[in-house]
Design an enzyme around this catalytic site. Structure first.
Site, short mmCIF file in Angstrom:
data_model
loop_
_atom_site.label_atom_id
_atom_site.label_comp_id
_atom_site.label_asym_id
_atom_site.label_seq_id
_atom_site.Cartn_x
_atom_site.Cartn_y
_atom_site.Cartn_z
N GLU A 54 1.51 -4.13 -5.54
CA GLU A 54 0.38 -5.04 -5.43
C GLU A 54 -0.84 -4.46 -6.15
O GLU A 54 -1.03 -3.25 -6.16
CB GLU A 54 0.08 -5.21 -3.93
CG GLU A 54 -0.94 -6.24 -3.64
CD GLU A 54 -1.28 -6.24 -2.15
OE1 GLU A 54 -0.37 -6.35 -1.32
OE2 GLU A 54 -2.48 -6.14 -1.84
N CYS A 83 0.86 -1.19 0.00
CA CYS A 83 0.00 0.00 0.00
C CYS A 83 0.89 1.23 0.00
O CYS A 83 1.93 1.25 0.66
CB CYS A 83 -0.83 0.08 1.27
SG CYS A 83 -2.07 -1.16 1.41
C1 LIG Z 1 -0.61 -0.37 -4.55
C2 LIG Z 1 -1.50 0.71 -3.99
O1 LIG Z 1 -1.44 1.02 -2.84
S1 LIG Z 1 -2.58 1.56 -5.01
C3 LIG Z 1 -3.22 2.84 -4.02
C4 LIG Z 1 -2.47 4.11 -4.16
N1 LIG Z 1 -2.78 4.99 -3.05
C5 LIG Z 1 -3.91 5.73 -3.01
O2 LIG Z 1 -4.73 5.76 -3.92
C6 LIG Z 1 -4.11 6.50 -1.73
C7 LIG Z 1 -4.53 7.92 -2.00
N2 LIG Z 1 -3.61 8.58 -2.91
C8 LIG Z 1 -2.38 8.96 -2.55
O3 LIG Z 1 -1.94 8.73 -1.43
C9 LIG Z 1 -1.55 9.72 -3.55
O4 LIG Z 1 -2.40 10.25 -4.52
C10 LIG Z 1 -0.45 8.87 -4.27
C11 LIG Z 1 0.39 8.12 -3.23
C12 LIG Z 1 -1.06 7.85 -5.20
C13 LIG Z 1 0.43 9.85 -5.04
O5 LIG Z 1 1.03 10.68 -4.09
P1 LIG Z 1 1.47 12.20 -4.39
O6 LIG Z 1 2.39 12.58 -3.27
O7 LIG Z 1 0.32 13.05 -4.63
O8 LIG Z 1 2.30 11.98 -5.71
P2 LIG Z 1 3.19 13.02 -6.52
O9 LIG Z 1 3.11 14.40 -5.97
O10 LIG Z 1 4.53 12.42 -6.64
O11 LIG Z 1 2.41 13.03 -7.90
C14 LIG Z 1 2.30 11.90 -8.66
C15 LIG Z 1 1.61 12.18 -9.96
O12 LIG Z 1 0.34 11.55 -9.91
C16 LIG Z 1 -0.62 12.39 -10.56
N3 LIG Z 1 -1.56 12.85 -9.55
C17 LIG Z 1 -1.45 12.77 -8.20
N4 LIG Z 1 -2.55 13.26 -7.60
C18 LIG Z 1 -3.37 13.65 -8.60
C19 LIG Z 1 -4.66 14.22 -8.64
N5 LIG Z 1 -5.33 14.50 -7.51
N6 LIG Z 1 -5.20 14.50 -9.84
C20 LIG Z 1 -4.54 14.23 -10.98
N7 LIG Z 1 -3.31 13.68 -11.02
C21 LIG Z 1 -2.74 13.39 -9.84
C22 LIG Z 1 0.13 13.50 -11.20
O13 LIG Z 1 0.55 13.09 -12.48
C23 LIG Z 1 1.30 13.62 -10.27
O14 LIG Z 1 2.41 14.21 -10.88
P3 LIG Z 1 2.48 15.82 -11.08
O15 LIG Z 1 2.05 16.45 -9.78
O16 LIG Z 1 3.91 16.03 -11.43
O17 LIG Z 1 1.55 16.12 -12.20
#
Ligand SMILES: CC(=O)SCCNC(=O)CCNC(=O)[C@H](O)C(C)(C)COP(=O)(O)OP(=O)(O)OC[C@H]1O[C@@H](n2cnc3c(N)ncnc32)[C@H](O)[C@@H]1OP(=O)(O)O
Length: 445
Positions: free
Chosen positions: A345, A311
């Site tokens: 995963e 996760c």
């Molecule tokens: C295997 C698994 O666990 S799958 C589940 C993944 N986790 C989740 O869904 C939990 C909720 N989400 C999160 O915690 C976060 O959104 C994460 C971990 C997926 C990404 O974390 P962040 O710190 O926001 O990532 P980061 O700043 O490096 O951005 C990653 C890229 O994803 C995309 N992105 C992230 N958030 C968004 C959003 N809200 N809307 C559109 N694109 C997004 C963008 O392309 C972004 O890059 P950019 O800002 O340069 O355009």
């Protein structure tokens, strides 16, 4: 540009009904300058009939599909997930918990009746319960042995109990949490112990992750809690950024609290109470008050499926600042040190998928740009620790793979690579490998 876009938004908010052709509301527009009494009378009788019809559909049944005004002022299709009676309300006075069918479940919310366009109610209820149960069972069968959001004994549930469980988890229970200096709106249901059933807000200690019902409890706790960073070993420090490795077996309560917290932002993960089998990598921003958690990822100590991450979460106040990419990059650096390839995963969430796709694209295209001569997917995998299937799917989605003479060939025109790299966005925060102090996990006898 900016001002014309603003004008457009204002117009949409002022006439929401026009967004989905709502004849009743358009016809009854009180602001129109009517010159004929006949037209006015007709309009009034239409709106009376429409009003009666609209009231006739109340209260809405769970499963009803209807249009609902969202925070952007526009109407969007929703499905009623749950309803509850308003205190002091009349017979039909309910609040509804809705799922916006075009959006992710994290935007599900309780809404007021006024937000609904009752003329758009679709009377046919949702698909049969039976179908739903079957599809749920299917998904469950496809899941891995250690279920991602494992509720103990869950797979033993019969269809009815399974449905009951789904019913129970579909409405968000905790609306907000306080963590450090942030108050954070939650996204999904998390199965906190029953004594927290009546809470809409929880107060977390940002260091030990204990959670409490009241602010005063947290304040008392903070005076006693001597942690100023996650328990476990600091395995990375670069400037103000630190990474701690927490063994779920050695710090069981912390790990479980982290899972409760994380589930509030992860939809397709069920809480895994047996945290012993996992390591947790906690990313912190450090200052003179301590190390404040920004996000984390978990990783199985032994994964038969070559998962290098179970996760991943960046807490909402820290999202879109590059921490997610840092966590992903870190997970691959760990795999490199283990001499293995890895993959996250499944299933990936929507945000998980865009983050991974962005990371894979950037890493792979950077190599292809610099590389002279032929390179195979296996070589790319060895260099990056990215699993071959993920490399292939990334390059295929960018249309950089061709099938020639019975084999896949990477076609990397520098201009095309540049275009894709630009589209993949910023690189995020870099992992300085020289600042990592880590050895792969070994079971202690
Ligand atoms: C295997 C698994 O666990 S799958 C589940 C993944 N986790 C989740 O869904 C939990 C909720 N989400 C999160 O915690 C976060 O959104 C994460 C971990 C997926 C990404 O974390 P962040 O710190 O926001 O990532 P980061 O700043 O490096 O951005 C990653 C890229 O994803 C995309 N992105 C992230 N958030 C968004 C959003 N809200 N809307 C559109 N694109 C997004 C963008 O392309 C972004 O890059 P950019 O800002 O340069 O355009």
């Amino acid at each position: 540009m900016g001002s014309s876009a603003d004008t457009e938004t204002a117009m949409i908010i002022a006439t929401p009904a026009s967004n989905h052709n709502n004849p009743a509301t358009n016809g009854g527009d009180a602001n129109q300058n009517h010159t004929s009494g006949a037209i006015l009378a007709l309009t009034n009788s239409e709106s009376d009939a429409s009003k009666k019809r609209r009231m006739g559909v109340l209260p809405l049944e769970v499963g009803t599909r209807v249009m609902c005004q969202w925070r952007d002022g526009k109407y969007h299709p929703v499905k009623v997930i749950e309803r509850r009676k308003n205190y002091n309300g009349g017979h039909n006075d309910y609040e509804y918990y809705v799922h916006y069918t075009e959006f992710n479940r994290r935007l599900d919310e309780w809404i007021k009746l006024e937000q609904l366009d009752l003329d758009s109610v679709e009377c046919a209820l949702d698909e049969k319960v039976e179908d739903k149960v079957t599809s749920l069972k299917m998904t469950r069968h496809q899941k891995r042995k250690i279920d991602e959001t494992h509720v103990e004994g869950h797979e033993e549930l019969d269809a009815a109990s399974l449905r009951e469980h789904e019913e129970f988890t579909k409405v968000k229970n905790i609306a907000t949490i306080e963590l450090g200096k942030y108050e954070i709106e939650t996204w999904y249901f998390s199965p906190f112990p029953p004594e927290y059933n009546d809470c809409v807000k929880l107060f977390f200690c940002e260091f030990c992750l204990s959670f409490m019902k009241r602010k005063e409890q947290l304040q008392r706790h903070m005076r006693k809690c001597d942690l100023k960073h996650p328990p476990g070993d600091e395995i990375y420090r670069s400037s103000t950024l630190s990474m701690f490795e927490v063994d779920g077996k050695k710090n069981k309560v912390y790990a479980q609290n982290l899972c409760y917290l994380a589930k509030l932002f992860l939809d397709h993960k069920t809480l895994y109470y047996d945290v012993d089998l996992f390591l947790f990598y906690i990313l912190c921003e450090c200052d003179d008050r301590g190390c404040h958690m920004v996000g984390y990822f978990s990783k199985e100590k032994h994964s038969e499926e070559a998962y290098n991450l179970a996760c991943i979460l960046t807490l909402p106040p820290y999202q879109r600042k590059g921490y997610g990419k840092f966590l992903i990059a870190f997970s691959y650096e760990l795999s490199k040190k283990e001499g293995k390839v890895g993959t996250p995963e499944r299933p990936l969430s929507d945000l998980g998928l865009v983050s991974y796709r962005g990371y894979w694209t950037r890493i792979l295209l950077d190599i292809l740009k610099k590389h002279k001569g032929n390179i195979s997917i296996k070589e790319l995998s060895d260099m990056t620790a990215i699993k071959a299937e993920d490399i292939l799917s990334t390059l295929q989605s960018l249309e950089l793979i061709q099938y020639r003479k019975g084999q896949h060939v990477i076609c990397a025109d520098p201009k095309v690579l540049d275009r894709h790299l630009k589209a993949a966005g910023r690189g995020g925060l870099d992992v300085d490998v020289s600042k990592m102090i880590w050895t792969p996990y070994k079971e202690q006898s």
